[in-house]
Motif scaffolding. Structure first.
Motif, PDB file in Angstrom:
ATOM      1  N   PRO A   1      -0.060   7.108  -4.816  1.00  0.00           N
ATOM      2  CA  PRO A   1      -0.279   8.050  -3.688  1.00  0.00           C
ATOM      3  C   PRO A   1      -2.039   7.980  -3.493  1.00  0.00           C
ATOM      4  CG  PRO A   1       1.103   9.252  -5.395  1.00  0.00           C
ATOM      5  CD  PRO A   1       0.421   7.956  -5.931  1.00  0.00           C
ATOM      6  N   ALA A   2      -2.881   7.860  -4.195  1.00  0.00           N
ATOM      7  CA  ALA A   2      -4.060   7.740  -4.065  1.00  0.00           C
ATOM      8  C   ALA A   2      -4.584   6.421  -3.142  1.00  0.00           C
ATOM      9  CB  ALA A   2      -5.147   7.879  -5.421  1.00  0.00           C
ATOM     10  N   LEU A   3      -3.676   5.708  -3.299  1.00  0.00           N
ATOM     11  CA  LEU A   3      -3.954   4.386  -2.574  1.00  0.00           C
ATOM     12  C   LEU A   3      -2.980   4.133  -1.527  1.00  0.00           C
ATOM     13  CD1 LEU A   3      -4.144   1.750  -5.715  1.00  0.00           C
ATOM     14  CD2 LEU A   3      -6.314   2.817  -4.230  1.00  0.00           C
ATOM     15  N   GLY A   4      -2.602   5.528  -0.829  1.00  0.00           N
ATOM     16  CA  GLY A   4      -1.921   5.224   0.279  1.00  0.00           C
ATOM     17  C   GLY A   4      -0.360   4.780   0.114  1.00  0.00           C
ATOM     18  N   ASN A   5      -0.009   5.236  -1.239  1.00  0.00           N
ATOM     19  CA  ASN A   5       1.537   4.811  -1.715  1.00  0.00           C
ATOM     20  C   ASN A   5       1.926   3.229  -1.780  1.00  0.00           C
ATOM     21  OD1 ASN A   5       2.650   7.219  -2.436  1.00  0.00           O
ATOM     22  ND2 ASN A   5       2.582   7.956  -0.387  1.00  0.00           N
ATOM     23  N   LYS A   6       0.737   2.512  -1.924  1.00  0.00           N
ATOM     24  CA  LYS A   6       0.882   1.088  -2.071  1.00  0.00           C
ATOM     25  C   LYS A   6       0.414   0.571  -3.437  1.00  0.00           C
ATOM     26  CE  LYS A   6       0.227  -0.207   2.873  1.00  0.00           C
ATOM     27  NZ  LYS A   6       1.497  -0.868   2.674  1.00  0.00           N
ATOM     28  N   SER A   7       1.053  -0.318  -3.819  1.00  0.00           N
ATOM     29  CA  SER A   7       0.617  -0.931  -5.348  1.00  0.00           C
ATOM     30  C   SER A   7      -0.732  -1.577  -5.449  1.00  0.00           C
ATOM     31  CB  SER A   7       1.798  -1.656  -5.917  1.00  0.00           C
ATOM     32  OG  SER A   7       1.769  -2.986  -5.360  1.00  0.00           O
ATOM     33  N   PRO A   8      -1.735  -1.419  -6.432  1.00  0.00           N
ATOM     34  CA  PRO A   8      -2.807  -2.372  -6.396  1.00  0.00           C
ATOM     35  C   PRO A   8      -2.566  -3.809  -6.104  1.00  0.00           C
ATOM     36  CG  PRO A   8      -2.801  -0.509  -8.245  1.00  0.00           C
ATOM     37  CD  PRO A   8      -1.453  -0.618  -7.558  1.00  0.00           C
ATOM     38  N   ARG A   9      -1.347  -4.225  -6.974  1.00  0.00           N
ATOM     39  CA  ARG A   9      -1.068  -5.675  -6.524  1.00  0.00           C
ATOM     40  C   ARG A   9      -0.779  -6.081  -5.079  1.00  0.00           C
ATOM     41  NH1 ARG A   9      -1.927  -9.506 -10.449  1.00  0.00           N
ATOM     42  NH2 ARG A   9      -0.124  -8.271 -12.015  1.00  0.00           N
TER      43      ARG A   9
END
Length: 476
Positions: free
Chosen positions: A417-425
């Protein structure tokens, strides 16, 4: 009020004469006005009087506030052009050593800024990277402050370059990442406005890149020279909240609804496949598919809708996509169930109604899980679970390392969630995404630094994660 100002500044240099000078009749008024400016917003938010601060936060916090106000006054010109530091050096500077005069002159021309801490050598020095003005990290010589800080801490202070080294001023305020991000956004917004004004006033709109950079740098420096009170008020607000036991502020989402985390698990009916449900979900325009089993539920009201008014004591929990679209919730498909996750009861009702329009024949009635802030508080204060395994210390360390390694290998592949619901990868594929992931990693690593000594995260080495994601160059 006895502000115990002599204890406000750590004894790098003996500036007791300068502190005594501020008590002269002509400087008492300006000092009191500066002190009021550095505390007004924090007192208003906490609903306390200036005279009550000491009884609430104690001597150390009071000394820090006095020191921040005193240093701001030293670096500020009065309306009539006078300056406290200039006046003191002119009339009493001959009594001071050369190093003390140099230090006072450095304070005179310094600004308060927000710095990221790294490269700690406890009791000796640390690297500070200016998060407002940018640039390369600067190593400062600092004995006491470097002992109490951790990697990736964020602090508000003044960096003072001297002839043989750089030091920090006597005021050091540690800000958590959430508070410092709020401060950065506020300052960036004001800075952008100042840059536009400066450019419109400057002659020659076709000026070159170098001149444009000078304009931006000058506007930022001018802003910081006037914004020291913002740092102090923000830090003092956190101190007052902590002292009053108010570490759990009232939270709401973008619509103003109270936060109540809710999960709805819809079991798939017999004979229904995950592909059947996925096809149905993809007919909804408000669902944005991220991978084969995960969707973001986005608001259809656009990214610029204004949130309803809220009390000053209320904080908003808002998640947005990179383009600014508001995320209302997430939907996942796994283990023969469809799961909707939202952060309020109102969204849960809306989400259920939305899904039942298209999947009512494919899934059964949902199993609903609720977790409100009271539950989180209870979980935070719960007793630790005893270790049922009879393992040696070496075996425990190995077990914990392997467990955490596996955990974080999974985390970097999943939406956050803190990354806009995108994975770090996924995010590391773009420059902006790489910066976002690096900031997230620093926050995770810093969080572990403040765990109890016997907590596995306290000694866990996160450097492999930076290598795994190819972000070593940003770990500075």
């Amino acid at each position: 009020m006895n502000w115990n100002e002599e204890a406000a500044l750590r004894p790098k240099h003996d500036i007791s004469g300068l502190i005594a000078w501020v008590h002269r009749d002509e400087w008492r008024g300006p000092m009191q006005e500066t002190l009021s400016r550095h505390t007004a917003q924090a007192c208003l938010d906490a609903d306390v009087d200036l005279a009550d601060i000491k009884s609430i936060v104690g001597d150390h916090a009071v000394s820090t506030v006095w020191g921040a106000s005193f240093e701001d006054l030293l670096a500020t010109n009065m309306p009539d052009g006078r300056n406290l530091a200039d006046e003191y050096l002119k009339r009493r500077g001959w009594k001071e050593s050369a190093s003390t005069r140099e230090y006072i002159a450095g304070l005179r021309h310094s600004v308060m800024s927000l710095y990221e801490v790294s490269g700690l050598v406890p009791g000796e020095s640390m690297l500070l990277r200016d998060l407002i003005r940018g640039g390369e990290p600067v190593r400062v010589m600092e004995k006491s402050g470097s002992q109490g800080l951790r990697q990736w801490d964020r602090i508000a202070t003044r960096v003072i370059p001297l002839r043989d080294r750089s030091v920090i001023s006597g005021t050091l305020m540690r800000l958590d990442h959430e508070a410092s991000d709020i401060l950065k956004e506020r300052l960036a917004k004001i800075a952008r406005k100042r840059v536009r004004q400066t450019k419109s006033e400057a002659r020659g709109e076709d000026s070159g890149t170098d001149q444009q950079a000078t304009i931006v740098g000058s506007a930022t420096d001018q802003l910081l020279s006037m914004a020291a009170f913002m740092f102090t008020n923000l830090w003092l607000s956190d101190e007052l909240n902590a002292a009053k036991g108010n570490q759990f502020p009232e939270l709401c989402n973008a619509e103003g609804d109270p936060i109540a985390f809710t999960k709805m698990h819809f079991p798939l009916k017999s004979g229904v496949t995950l592909d059947h449900v996925a096809d149905a979900l993809n007919t909804l325009p408000s669902l944005q598919q991220e991978d084969a089993s995960f969707w973001n539920w986005l608001s259809d009201e656009g990214p610029h809708k204004k949130a309803p008014p809220k009390k000053q004591s209320t904080k908003s929990l808002v998640t947005r996509m990179e383009d600014g679209a508001l995320v209302l919730g997430t939907i996942s498909l796994q283990a023969r169930r469809l799961t909707l996750e939202v952060n309020s009861e109102a969204r849960a009702k809306r989400g259920r109604a939305l899904l039942e329009q298209i999947v009512s024949g494919l899934v059964g009635p949902p199993l609903v899980e609720h977790l409100d802030l009271a539950d989180l508080r209870k979980a935070r204060g719960a007793e630790p679970i005893s270790d049922p395994l009879s393992l040696s210390p070496e075996e425990k360390r190995d077990f914990v390392k392997r467990t955490l390694d596996a955990h974080y290998r999974q985390v970097i592949e999943e939406p956050i969630p803190a990354l806009g619901n995108k994975s770090p990868r996924t995010l590391i594929k773009t420059p902006k995404g790489r910066e976002m992931v690096a900031a997230w990693l620093k926050r995770v690593e810093n969080h572990g630094e403040y765990k109890e000594p016997d907590d596995p995260l306290r000694s866990y080495d996160f450097t492999w994660l930076w290598r795994e994601l190819g972000l070593e160059a940003l770990r500075r």
